[in-house]
Design a protein around this motif. Structure first.
Motif, PDB file in Angstrom:
ATOM      1  N   ALA A  90       0.835  -1.211   0.000  1.00 23.72           N
ATOM      2  CA  ALA A  90       0.000   0.000   0.000  1.00 23.72           C
ATOM      3  C   ALA A  90       0.867   1.257   0.000  1.00 23.72           C
ATOM      4  CB  ALA A  90      -0.935  -0.015   1.208  1.00 23.72           C
ATOM      5  N   ALA A  91       1.929   1.236   0.800  1.00 24.75           N
ATOM      6  CA  ALA A  91       2.828   2.399   0.843  1.00 24.75           C
ATOM      7  C   ALA A  91       3.531   2.588  -0.499  1.00 24.75           C
ATOM      8  CB  ALA A  91       3.852   2.219   1.957  1.00 24.75           C
ATOM      9  N   LEU A 396       5.870 -13.450  -4.954  1.00 31.63           N
ATOM     10  CA  LEU A 396       7.136 -12.895  -5.420  1.00 31.63           C
ATOM     11  C   LEU A 396       6.978 -12.255  -6.792  1.00 31.63           C
ATOM     12  CD1 LEU A 396      10.172 -12.537  -4.937  1.00 31.63           C
ATOM     13  CD2 LEU A 396      10.528 -14.799  -5.963  1.00 31.63           C
ATOM     14  N   ALA A 397       6.266 -12.926  -7.688  1.00 35.00           N
ATOM     15  CA  ALA A 397       6.087 -12.386  -9.036  1.00 35.00           C
ATOM     16  C   ALA A 397       5.295 -11.083  -8.999  1.00 35.00           C
ATOM     17  CB  ALA A 397       5.379 -13.408  -9.912  1.00 35.00           C
ATOM     18  N   ALA A 398       4.229 -11.050  -8.199  1.00 29.51           N
ATOM     19  CA  ALA A 398       3.383  -9.852  -8.133  1.00 29.51           C
ATOM     20  C   ALA A 398       4.156  -8.649  -7.620  1.00 29.51           C
ATOM     21  CB  ALA A 398       2.171 -10.128  -7.255  1.00 29.51           C
ATOM     22  N   HIS A 399       4.921  -8.836  -6.562  1.00 27.54           N
ATOM     23  CA  HIS A 399       5.601  -7.700  -5.954  1.00 27.54           C
ATOM     24  C   HIS A 399       6.854  -7.296  -6.739  1.00 27.54           C
ATOM     25  CE1 HIS A 399       2.891  -9.045  -2.784  1.00 27.54           C
ATOM     26  NE2 HIS A 399       2.963  -7.811  -2.312  1.00 27.54           N
ATOM     27  N   LEU A 400       7.497  -8.263  -7.372  1.00 29.81           N
ATOM     28  CA  LEU A 400       8.601  -7.900  -8.268  1.00 29.81           C
ATOM     29  C   LEU A 400       8.080  -7.067  -9.437  1.00 29.81           C
ATOM     30  CD1 LEU A 400      10.967 -11.010  -8.620  1.00 29.81           C
ATOM     31  CD2 LEU A 400      11.573  -8.720  -7.822  1.00 29.81           C
ATOM     32  N   TYR A 426       0.271 -10.176 -13.231  1.00 32.60           N
ATOM     33  CA  TYR A 426       0.875 -10.886 -12.099  1.00 32.60           C
ATOM     34  C   TYR A 426       0.217 -10.489 -10.779  1.00 32.60           C
ATOM     35  CZ  TYR A 426       4.508 -12.861 -15.043  1.00 32.60           C
ATOM     36  OH  TYR A 426       5.174 -13.586 -16.008  1.00 32.60           O
ATOM     37  N   VAL A 427      -0.165  -9.227 -10.639  1.00 32.00           N
ATOM     38  CA  VAL A 427      -0.830  -8.800  -9.402  1.00 32.00           C
ATOM     39  C   VAL A 427      -2.204  -9.443  -9.293  1.00 32.00           C
ATOM     40  CG1 VAL A 427      -1.777  -6.809  -8.167  1.00 32.00           C
ATOM     41  CG2 VAL A 427       0.461  -6.640  -9.261  1.00 32.00           C
ATOM     42  N   ILE A 428      -2.918  -9.532 -10.400  1.00 28.23           N
ATOM     43  CA  ILE A 428      -4.232 -10.178 -10.380  1.00 28.23           C
ATOM     44  C   ILE A 428      -4.095 -11.666 -10.070  1.00 28.23           C
ATOM     45  CG2 ILE A 428      -6.136 -10.892 -11.890  1.00 28.23           C
ATOM     46  CD1 ILE A 428      -6.085  -8.110 -13.097  1.00 28.23           C
ATOM     47  N   ALA A 429      -3.044 -12.296 -10.578  1.00 32.33           N
ATOM     48  CA  ALA A 429      -2.803 -13.709 -10.254  1.00 32.33           C
ATOM     49  C   ALA A 429      -2.610 -13.883  -8.754  1.00 32.33           C
ATOM     50  CB  ALA A 429      -1.586 -14.222 -11.017  1.00 32.33           C
ATOM     51  N   THR A 444      -7.290  -8.591  -0.960  1.00 32.71           N
ATOM     52  CA  THR A 444      -7.589  -8.927  -2.355  1.00 32.71           C
ATOM     53  C   THR A 444      -8.054  -7.693  -3.115  1.00 32.71           C
ATOM     54  OG1 THR A 444      -8.271 -11.143  -1.621  1.00 32.71           O
ATOM     55  CG2 THR A 444      -8.911 -10.471  -3.836  1.00 32.71           C
ATOM     56  N   VAL A 445      -8.943  -6.928  -2.494  1.00 27.81           N
ATOM     57  CA  VAL A 445      -9.466  -5.714  -3.130  1.00 27.81           C
ATOM     58  C   VAL A 445      -8.357  -4.681  -3.311  1.00 27.81           C
ATOM     59  CG1 VAL A 445     -11.014  -3.750  -2.786  1.00 27.81           C
ATOM     60  CG2 VAL A 445     -11.826  -6.074  -2.349  1.00 27.81           C
ATOM     61  N   ASP A 446      -7.483  -4.545  -2.311  1.00 23.37           N
ATOM     62  CA  ASP A 446      -6.379  -3.581  -2.418  1.00 23.37           C
ATOM     63  C   ASP A 446      -5.519  -3.866  -3.643  1.00 23.37           C
ATOM     64  OD1 ASP A 446      -7.159  -2.275  -0.138  1.00 23.37           O
ATOM     65  OD2 ASP A 446      -5.821  -3.388   1.186  1.00 23.37           O
ATOM     66  N   TYR A 447      -5.200  -5.133  -3.843  1.00 22.37           N
ATOM     67  CA  TYR A 447      -4.344  -5.485  -4.977  1.00 22.37           C
ATOM     68  C   TYR A 447      -5.093  -5.316  -6.307  1.00 22.37           C
ATOM     69  CZ  TYR A 447      -0.580  -7.243  -2.041  1.00 22.37           C
ATOM     70  OH  TYR A 447       0.463  -7.330  -1.151  1.00 22.37           O
TER      71      TYR A 447
END
Length: 714
Positions: A90-91, A396-400, A426-429, A444-447
């Motif tokens: 979030a930050a 790992l994939a989403a945040h990378l 990747y974030v949706i995954a 889940t909603v945040d992402y």
């Protein structure tokens, strides 16, 4: 990606597929996306399209249903990791959005890169903590065994090398990278072990141990100068005087090994490094002059080992690569030591070229996802790295991918077909994985809401499906607790909707919550949700439910229920427009409840005023006129007090006449239907007969008013 699901008990035995199909069955499935659940079941191979029933006589009537989940529900430790890192996410998103909005051209400015590095460091810290915790925790039965200590170690090393390669500290983004790579290698891939050094140091003649030279070369290669010097000094007791002399000079050379951090400028560092290597080359001449007969001791050829050691110090790439392989090292060790021994000016931009040359001879391990990910990062292939990272851990994939976007490592254009960027995919995954635990819906909603219009639409579906449970409990305290639980959930959903501007979804959820509360007869809270959703028809239906409570249970129950909804009327006093009819209905319910409350509590004068005002203000629905007229009878029959003025009595008479006329014309149910229901009468005509007594009471009341000469007595 294919998945194999084993059914227990099996639908059919192995090699019996043909018999299974002959029985008239096939296999179908249905999804429950809110929890990533899958239901598998046998269905008719051929069915009557009109009835849906199987046409085959062999089709069994009863069939098992198999329920499974393609993502296991996170354990408490994994859940803690998810929630903690979501704060960092979030930050990170807030910072990126701020820069995009205010200073998009400065996205890769140093001040923002420093902030991005700090947040990436926070991710790494949390992964490290999970690694330590998972390594110390004994796995419990039925627990998800994918996220072991080794798993988090792999993530820790991968995110660390990403930070080293792509998010350098302020001021060193364009300086030689050798020391940083060596530090990463020594931190995450410790070789040789401390135990080996302890065992050798305890020996009187360590060179006699078969692991001595391997250990000495490895610690030198890894830049562990103190260990190198210690064991080189131990060679002062070696029988060969030549080795004693050479080891002494090697100690002198290693003690003065130039390291970049010790120099103010690169020029000074490069000059010192060049002179230092000249000293090593001079020692090579002395080493070559050692007679062949004196190059071997009783255990092995010390000269070859010293030659390899000196070759590394001289900066010979072929020696470094060969020695690393012989010592059991891989391409990472070659590349991470390259900038210390071979090319002290090695820059990050040059790493892909060096990595490609090294991996041509010493390829990465294709069976190791971690090694493949590291290779792609060194080779400067972010897309391939993300694909491998997804196989390691979808987190790992989403945040990378999220970090790569502001660094300019990924294309930010949306795909024409999916309308998503690579990062969003990747974030949706990852958000899809989070759905395995419905309790993580906020995260889940945040992402999802960080993934453009498509993500917002998916987030809407998640919000609409958050369970709003309100069970009737045996005890009052439990019921109140359920009330509070529902209110807290709706509050959380509302806050999330406000944050991401999902107003239609928020209103829909408030409508659903109101419906659930109406079922539990929590009318006050239900009305507040209707008002929040601006659901005016819903408000009208709730008021009708409350009025039906009067019809079914009488004024006592009705009055207590209205006490909960009365506060809602305060914010509706000035409600204009077409919604006024629903507000009018609510005002009537509140006023009518006040009438009964005052009647029971002895405030009869005010009760009479309430009754008349409901007619004067045209507040009472016509369907309730019969009830109000019947309620006025006791006031008219009181012989001691005139509660109504002559004008009030005339108003009652006019309403009574209108009811009679409309009933005679066949519209009696519109005026007397409620009265008939409250008094259990057969219809409007019987209800009208009950009002005949009111006509007599009014005649007498008018006579008393004339005799007393007053229009009102209070």
């Amino acid at each position: 990606m294919s998945t194999c699901v084993s059914l227990i008990p099996p639908l059919f035995e192995e090699s019996c597929l043909e018999d299974y199909l002959k029985s008239g069955r096939t296999v179908s499935f249905t999804l429950r996306p809110t929890a990533n659940e899958l239901a598998l079941f046998a269905t008719p191979l051929d069915a009557d399209f009109r009835t849906g029933q199987p046409t085959s006589q062999n089709y069994p009537k009863e069939q098992d249903v198999y329920v499974t989940c393609w993502d296991e529900v996170p354990t408490s430790e994994r859940r803690l990791f998810i929630t903690d890192t979501s704060i960092i996410f979030a930050a990170f998103r807030a910072l990126v959005d701020h820069v995009k909005t205010n200073e998009p051209e400065l996205m890769r400015a140093m001040e923002y890169m420093t902030a991005f590095r700090k947040l990436a460091g926070d991710y790494i810290t949390h992964i490290q903590e999970c690694w330590v915790h998972a390594s110390q925790t004994i796995s419990r039965p039925q627990e998800d065994t994918r996220f072991t200590g080794e798993h988090y170690r792999s993530m820790y090393t991968s995110l660390s090398i990403f930070q080293t390669l792509y998010l350098p500290e302020e001021g060193i983004d364009d300086v030689p990278v050798g020391d940083e790579l060596l530090e990463w290698l020594n931190t995450h891939f410790i070789e040789p072990s401390t135990e080996e050094g302890d065992q050798l140091s305890a020996l009187e003649k360590p060179w006699e141990d078969e692991t001595f030279w391997q250990y000495l070369i490895r610690v030198t290669l890894r830049g562990l100068t103190k260990s190198s010097i210690f064991f080189l000094q131990a060679l002062s007791q070696h029988p060969s005087e030549h080795l004693q002399m050479i080891s002494e000079k090697l100690v002198s050379i290693l003690e003065k090994h130039p390291r970049q951090k010790n120099y103010a400028t690169e020029k000074e560092f490069f000059t010192a490094s060049r002179r230092w290597k000249d000293r090593a080359k001079a020692l090579r001449l002395e080493l070559d002059r050692v007679p062949d007969d004196d190059r071997q001791d009783e255990f092995e050829n010390w000269w070859d080992n010293i030659s390899d050691l000196l070759g590394i110090i001289e900066g010979r790439a072929e020696v470094l690569q060969r020695v690393c392989v012989e010592l059991g090292g891989d391409w990472k060790e070659i590349i991470c030591t390259w900038g210390v021994w071979i090319d002290v000016g090695l820059r990050r931009a040059e790493l892909p070229d060096i990595a490609g040359r090294v991996m041509y001879d010493v390829p990465s391990d294709p069976s190791s996802k971690e090694d493949s990910l590291h290779a792609d990062l060194f080779l400067g292939r972010p897309l391939q790295a993300l694909s491998v990272a997804h196989d390691i851990d979808v987190w790992l994939a989403a945040h990378l991918a999220d970090i790569m976007i502001p660094l300019g490592l990924l294309d930010s254009e949306t795909d024409d077909e999916s309308k998503l960027t690579i990062r969003d995919q990747y974030v949706i995954a990852y958000a899809d994985y989070l759905q395995s635990d419905p309790g993580l819906w906020r995260h889940t909603v945040d992402y999802l809401c960080s993934c453009g219009p498509v993500g917002h639409q998916m987030a809407d579906e998640i919000l609409l499906r958050v369970p709003l449970r309100l069970e009737e409990s045996a005890g009052k305290h439990d019921a109140e607790t359920s009330d509070g639980d529902l209110a807290e959930v709706v509050k959380d959903i509302n806050n999330t909707c406000f944050e991401y501007q999902r107003e239609p979804v928020r209103r829909m959820i408030c409508k659903v919550a109101a419906q659930k509360l109406v079922m539990m007869k929590k009318y006050g809270l239900a009305i507040s949700y209707c008002l929040s959703a601006e659901d005016w028809p819903g408000l009208g239906r709730i008021v009708d439910r409350v009025l039906n409570e009067y019809i079914a249970h009488g004024p006592s129950r009705f009055t207590s229920l209205v006490a909960d909804i009365a506060p809602s009327l305060q914010e509706l006093q000035v409600e204009p427009g077409p919604h006024g009819v629903f507000v009018q209905r609510l005002k009537f319910a509140v006023r009518y409840a006040e009438f009964h409350h005052r009647s029971r509590s002895g405030a009869v004068d005010y009760a009479a005023l309430d009754l008349i005002s409901m007619f004067e203000e045209d507040l009472a629905p016509k369907s309730w006129w019969g009830v109000l007229l019947n309620d006025s009878t006791p006031f008219l029959q009181n012989e001691s007090t005139l509660y109504f003025s002559a004008a009030d009595a005339s108003l009652l008479l006019r309403r009574l006449e209108e009811v009679k006329i409309q009933t005679d014309h066949g519209y009696g149910d519109d005026y007397l239907g409620v009265l008939a229901r409250t008094m259990n009468l057969t219809g409007a005509k019987e209800a009208l007969k009950r009002l005949d007594v009111l006509r007599i009471c009014l005649a007498r009341y008018f006579a008393r008013c004339i005799l007393k000469g007053k229009s009102r007595i209070v």
